[in-house]
Write an enzyme that holds these catalytic residues in place. Structure first.
Site, short mmCIF file in Angstrom:
data_model
loop_
_atom_site.label_atom_id
_atom_site.label_comp_id
_atom_site.label_asym_id
_atom_site.label_seq_id
_atom_site.Cartn_x
_atom_site.Cartn_y
_atom_site.Cartn_z
N ASP A 195 0.81 -1.22 0.00
CA ASP A 195 0.00 0.00 0.00
C ASP A 195 0.85 1.27 0.00
O ASP A 195 0.50 2.27 -0.65
CB ASP A 195 -1.01 0.01 1.16
CG ASP A 195 -0.38 -0.32 2.51
OD1 ASP A 195 0.85 -0.39 2.62
OD2 ASP A 195 -1.16 -0.55 3.47
N ASN A 255 10.23 4.43 9.85
CA ASN A 255 8.96 4.34 10.56
C ASN A 255 8.96 5.30 11.73
O ASN A 255 9.87 5.28 12.56
CB ASN A 255 8.75 2.92 11.09
CG ASN A 255 8.29 1.97 10.01
OD1 ASN A 255 8.89 1.91 8.95
ND2 ASN A 255 7.23 1.23 10.26
#
Length: 340
Positions: A195, A255
Site C-alpha cells: 500500500d 517508521n
C-alpha cells in the site's frame, strides 16, 4: 492471531458489486494493494493450508535473535537493507521452521496478501516486487530473492516464486467470479501491491525532483524515493529501510509511528513541542499567511517527529503550515510549505 481471509475476499467482491450496482459496471481492470509482510501458504494442489497469521502474532517473539545466530545482523542488513522489525516475513517463516515444520513441509507456494487475493480472483500465482520487498528476504541491490540467505536458513526455495514488476497483468478475472459479479473477465493487474508503494507513486513529486514524502496510516513514514538502496553503517545504526518502489525505485524511509500519538494528544501533554506553534507576523515574503497563526517546526533540531506533529496539527486545526530551518526570521523552504 489469524486473518479471516475468506471474509476479506468476500468484502472485496462486495466492493465490486457495489460499484456495479451504483451504475459503474464498466470496470476495465482490478488492482489490489495491502499492508506488508503477511502471507498465505498453498499446498501442491493450490489449496490454502490455513488462514494467514497476523503480523503482530507473538509467534515471532525471540525469533530475530535465533536468525542472527545463523546470519549475523550486520550481514542481514547489508544484503536486504530492510529495517529490523519482528513482524517481518522472515521471522514468521523461521518461527514456522522451528515450531511448526510440518506446515512448511506441506507448503509449495508463498503468496503475500495482495497476491493471494489476486490468486483467488484469477487462479494465477504471482509475486509482486514491492510487496515482496517488505519480507526481508530480498537482496536489495539485485531486486530478487536472496537464495544464499534462504538456503542458510533452511527454507525451501520452491516457496519463493518469480518476482514480477508492478504493472504486470496477473491474469483475467475467473469466469465464475465474473458471472457472480456481473462484469466482464477483466484484467487483474499487479499494481504497487504494498500500500505504501502505491501511495508514494501517487505523490506529486516529478522525476528528477528532490522531495520527500510523509505517509500516515496504521504507520507513519517519512522517506524519499531513490534509484538505488542506501545501505551503510549509518543507515544500519538508525534502522532505516529500503523497500521496493514502482518503476524500479527504492523507498528509503523511517517508521515514525509514535508521532501520531504525539500529535493526537498535543494539547494535553506538556513538553517542548508547544513553542513550534506561534502567531506569525514576520512572513512578509509569504503574504498568503502573513499575520496568521502558523505551525512551524525547527527542522534542524526536531525532524522527524515534530515535523510530522506540525503537519498533523496543521491539518487537524485548519491552520497554515510553514517549515523553516531556524528560530529567527522565517525563511520558508519552497517545496515543504503547505497552506491549508
Amino acid at each position: 492471531f489469524y486473518w479471516d481471509v475468506l471474509r476479506l475476499f468476500h468484502e472485496i467482491k462486495q466492493g465490486i458489486l457495489k460499484c456495479v450496482n451504483s451504475g459503474n459496471g464498466d470496470i476495465t481492470s482490478i488492482g489490489i494493494d495491502t499492508w506488508g509482510v503477511d502471507f498465505g501458504l498453498l499446498d501442491k494442489d493450490g489449496k490454502l493450508l490455513e488462514n494467514p497469521v497476523h503480523y503482530r502474532d507473538e509467534r515471532t517473539k525471540g525469533i530475530m535473535q535465533k536468525v542472527f545466530e545463523v546470519i549475523p545482523q550486520d550481514e542481514l542488513y547489508d544484503k536486504t537493507g530492510i529495517q529490523f522489525l519482528d513482524i517481518n516475513t522472515l521471522y514468521h517463516l523461521y518461527s514456522l521452521k522451528l515450531n511448526r515444520p510440518d506446515v512448511l513441509e506441506r507448503a509449495e507456494t508463498l503468496l503475500f496478501m495482495p497476491d493471494l487475493f489476486a490468486y483467488l480472483l484469477t487462479g494465477e500465482k504471482n509475486v509482486e516486487y514491492t510487496i515482496a520487498s517488505t519480507s526481508q528476504l530480498l537482496n536489495a541491490k539485485e531486486r530478487n530473492w536472496d537464495f544464499d540467505m534462504i538456503d542458510r536458513l533452511g527454507l525451501k526455495r520452491s516457496l519463493f516464486g518469480k518476482i514480477t514488476p508492478p504493472g504486470n497483468v496477473i491474469g483475467k478475472l475467473s469466469k465464475d467470479i465474473a458471472d457472480e459479479l456481473g462484469i466482464a473477465q477483466v484484467d487483474v493487474i499487479a499494481v504497487g501491491s504494498h500500500d505504501t508503494a502505491s501511495a508514494v507513486v501517487s505523490a506529486p513529486i516529478e522525476k528528477g525532483e528532490k522531495g520527500c514524502y510523509v505517509s500516515c496510516g496504521t504507520w507513519s513514514l517519512l522517506g524519499a524515493e531513490t534509484k538505488e538502496p542506501l545501505i551503510n553503517e549509518k543507515t544500519f545504526e538508525e534502522n532505516f529501510t529500503n523497500e521496493g518502489g514502482v518503476e524500479n525505485t527504492i523507498r528509503f524511509l523511517k517508521n515514525i509511528s509514535r508521532s501520531v500519538l504525539l500529535a493526537a494528544d498535543l494539547n494535553r501533554f506538556s513538553f517542548p513541542v508547544a513553542p513550534i506553534f506561534f502567531e506569525g507576523t514576520e512572513h512578509d515574503h509569504h503574504p498568503e499567511i502573513a499575520g496568521q497563526r502558523i505551525c512551524r517546526p525547527w527542522l534542524a533540531e526536531n525532524l522527524p517527529y515534530l515535523f510530522i506533529c506540525a503537519i498533523l496539527r496543521s491539518a487537524f486545526h485548519g491552520i497554515p503550515f510553514a517549515a523553516c530551518h531556524q528560530r529567527g526570521s522565517c525563511r520558508c523552504r519552497k517545496g515543504i510549505r503547505f497552506a491549508s
